[in-house]
Write a protein that holds these residues in place. Sequence first.
Motif, PDB file in Angstrom:
ATOM      1  N   GLU A 199      -3.964 -76.239 -14.057  1.00  0.00           N
ATOM      2  CA  GLU A 199      -5.296 -76.571 -13.559  1.00  0.00           C
ATOM      3  C   GLU A 199      -5.338 -76.595 -12.033  1.00  0.00           C
ATOM      4  OE1 GLU A 199      -6.603 -80.155 -15.384  1.00  0.00           O
ATOM      5  OE2 GLU A 199      -7.301 -79.125 -17.192  1.00  0.00           O
ATOM      6  N   ARG A 200      -4.278 -77.063 -11.405  1.00  0.00           N
ATOM      7  CA  ARG A 200      -4.230 -77.045  -9.945  1.00  0.00           C
ATOM      8  C   ARG A 200      -4.365 -75.622  -9.431  1.00  0.00           C
ATOM      9  NH1 ARG A 200       0.884 -81.157  -8.806  1.00  0.00           N
ATOM     10  NH2 ARG A 200      -0.093 -83.062  -9.637  1.00  0.00           N
ATOM     11  N   CYS A 203      -8.026 -74.302 -10.212  1.00  0.00           N
ATOM     12  CA  CYS A 203      -9.025 -74.887  -9.305  1.00  0.00           C
ATOM     13  C   CYS A 203      -8.964 -74.249  -7.930  1.00  0.00           C
ATOM     14  CB  CYS A 203      -8.813 -76.394  -9.190  1.00  0.00           C
ATOM     15  SG  CYS A 203      -9.362 -77.327 -10.644  1.00  0.00           S
ATOM     16  N   TYR A 209     -13.818 -72.773 -11.657  1.00  0.00           N
ATOM     17  CA  TYR A 209     -13.011 -73.610 -12.545  1.00  0.00           C
ATOM     18  C   TYR A 209     -13.125 -75.090 -12.176  1.00  0.00           C
ATOM     19  CZ  TYR A 209      -9.442 -75.109 -15.764  1.00  0.00           C
ATOM     20  OH  TYR A 209      -8.796 -75.736 -16.810  1.00  0.00           O
ATOM     21  N   ALA A 210     -13.181 -75.399 -10.902  1.00  0.00           N
ATOM     22  CA  ALA A 210     -13.298 -76.802 -10.494  1.00  0.00           C
ATOM     23  C   ALA A 210     -14.572 -77.419 -11.063  1.00  0.00           C
ATOM     24  CB  ALA A 210     -13.269 -76.909  -8.972  1.00  0.00           C
ATOM     25  N   GLN A 211     -15.671 -76.660 -11.039  1.00  0.00           N
ATOM     26  CA  GLN A 211     -16.934 -77.155 -11.589  1.00  0.00           C
ATOM     27  C   GLN A 211     -16.835 -77.321 -13.109  1.00  0.00           C
ATOM     28  OE1 GLN A 211     -16.548 -74.647  -9.490  1.00  0.00           O
ATOM     29  NE2 GLN A 211     -17.719 -75.197  -7.650  1.00  0.00           N
ATOM     30  N   ALA A 213     -14.050 -77.964 -14.775  1.00  0.00           N
ATOM     31  CA  ALA A 213     -13.188 -79.118 -15.024  1.00  0.00           C
ATOM     32  C   ALA A 213     -13.949 -80.426 -14.829  1.00  0.00           C
ATOM     33  CB  ALA A 213     -11.966 -79.067 -14.116  1.00  0.00           C
TER      34      ALA A 213
END
Length: 225
Positions: A199-200, A203, A209-211, A213
């Motif tokens: 995930e790091r 993102c 992807y950050a949105q 997550a």
Amino acid sequence: MITRLVTQNVLWLAVMGVLLFGAAHTLAWPAAWCYLIELGGLGLWVGVWLAGYDPALLAERLGSFSQRGQSAWDKVFLVCVAIGWCAWLVLMGLDARRFHWSSMGPWLQAVGALAILVSMVAMRAVFRANSFAAPVVKIQAERGHKVSDSGPYAYVRHPMYAWAILFLAGTPLMLGSWWGLACAPLLVAALAYRAVLEERMLCAQLEGYAQYAARVRYRFLPHVW
């Protein structure tokens, strides 16, 4: 591609068979034979379906565990997981068959077989929803990598790992190994560790992807984690 699928499937089953029966020191282990037959049949079923539905994803999944663009930490992780998986199979062969440390009723072994079946069927739904569900952690820029947020991804961020937990529980149950079941949480913890690192990377490198997550809060199990 089907030939490659069959070849890899047979080779992987052969390696697992050598580890299981070698540790058991006998071929007279019906549960292990049933386990390998179930894995082989379900693996071919999913693979043949994927060859028709999404051949690009199948090609990704048949690729090497060390690829260009793959995160360096993931290469190390997969080597460690491969070693751990082999050791796990050997332990279960020693436990369930060679030394008979464990005693497990046939109904629990049937539950294990059912858990494996459910996990593999669910994996097909994951592949239907995410054309970028490769076995290695990387951004598939050449394939137009984008965030998948439909199907099971609308509920958890890593449904493939979530269903893998069921598979990891079903394997020692089907093989009849309490020691194998006791070690399964270590493999689940490894999946959780990989999910966090993955995930790091997503993102930082995958647009949106950050949105995603932030919108889908849970990684494996809704309302748990």
